[in-house]
Design a protein around this motif. Structure first.
Motif, mmCIF file in Angstrom:
data_model
loop_
_atom_site.group_PDB
_atom_site.id
_atom_site.type_symbol
_atom_site.label_atom_id
_atom_site.label_comp_id
_atom_site.label_asym_id
_atom_site.label_seq_id
_atom_site.Cartn_x
_atom_site.Cartn_y
_atom_site.Cartn_z
ATOM 1 N N VAL A 148 -25.380 -3.964 7.151
ATOM 2 C CA VAL A 148 -26.139 -5.033 7.781
ATOM 3 C C VAL A 148 -25.477 -5.393 9.105
ATOM 4 C CG1 VAL A 148 -26.941 -5.997 5.588
ATOM 5 C CG2 VAL A 148 -24.881 -6.887 6.621
ATOM 6 N N VAL A 149 -26.216 -6.075 9.961
ATOM 7 C CA VAL A 149 -25.684 -6.489 11.244
ATOM 8 C C VAL A 149 -24.791 -7.715 11.066
ATOM 9 C CG1 VAL A 149 -26.280 -7.262 13.562
ATOM 10 C CG2 VAL A 149 -27.677 -5.525 12.439
ATOM 11 N N PHE A 150 -25.279 -8.728 10.373
ATOM 12 C CA PHE A 150 -24.523 -9.948 10.117
ATOM 13 C C PHE A 150 -24.709 -10.372 8.665
ATOM 14 C CE2 PHE A 150 -25.761 -10.330 14.631
ATOM 15 C CZ PHE A 150 -24.499 -10.371 15.186
ATOM 16 N N ALA A 151 -23.645 -10.922 8.090
ATOM 17 C CA ALA A 151 -23.728 -11.483 6.745
ATOM 18 C C ALA A 151 -22.740 -12.642 6.668
ATOM 19 C CB ALA A 151 -23.393 -10.436 5.695
ATOM 20 N N GLY A 152 -23.189 -13.707 6.087
ATOM 21 C CA GLY A 152 -22.334 -14.878 5.940
ATOM 22 C C GLY A 152 -21.363 -14.716 4.792
#
Length: 169
Positions: A148-152
């Motif tokens: 994924v590009v971003f993940a919290g």
């Protein structure tokens, strides 16, 4: 003034949106940083150490050969003016042949190392996939993502995967 079918359509749309929002809040999503797993997990570190041990002797021999070859080139350059044309040409040919042999051995070493590295990483990735599937099933995730590009941090389960791999699960 709206007609009755339009009001019904708007009401149905609003109901569908509120249902979708409620469902989205109940989804359990996880994210695994595969690169981090392959960098930090004990099986990955063990595989790296195994590869280093396996290829250390060949790398040392190749480095020694490269140093000897470099010294031979330097000696030829230094002795070149005092050598006969025939002797200088013969030595240059010999060194060029040794250089080609050295480059071939270096390419073979890199190819072998890359192949073994891919084999070891595939084995670690397979174990990690089994651990991820086990976490998915036992903790009842709806979705686990890897690239994924971003993940919290709330959805990042990478540490769980690494800990499970380190524990040998």
């Amino acid at each position: 003034m709206m007609t009755s079918p339009v009001k019904s359509l708007l009401a149905a749309s609003a109901l569908a949106l509120s249902f979708a929002a409620a469902q989205a809040q109940e989804l359990k999503i996880g994210y695994v940083n595969g690169e981090r797993v392959l960098r930090e997990a004990s099986p990955a570190k063990a595989a790296q150490a195994k590869l280093e041990a396996e290829f250390k002797k060949r790398e040392t021999e190749l480095n020694d050969t490269g140093n000897k070859l470099r010294q031979a080139f330097e000696k030829l350059e230094k002795d070149g003016p005092t050598l006969s044309e025939a002797e200088r040409t013969r030595r240059q040919r010999d060194l060029a042949e040794q250089q080609r042999d050295f480059e071939r051995k270096r390419r073979e070493l890199l190819e072998d190392l890359n192949q073994r590295k891919n084999e070891e990483l595939a084995a670690v990735s397979e174990r990690a996939s089994k651990v991820i599937k086990q976490i998915f099933e036992t903790e009842k995730y709806d979705l686990i993502l890897q690239d994924v590009v971003f993940a919290g941090p709330r959805v990042d389960i990478t540490k769980k995967v690494i800990d499970a791999l380190n524990a040998g699960k």
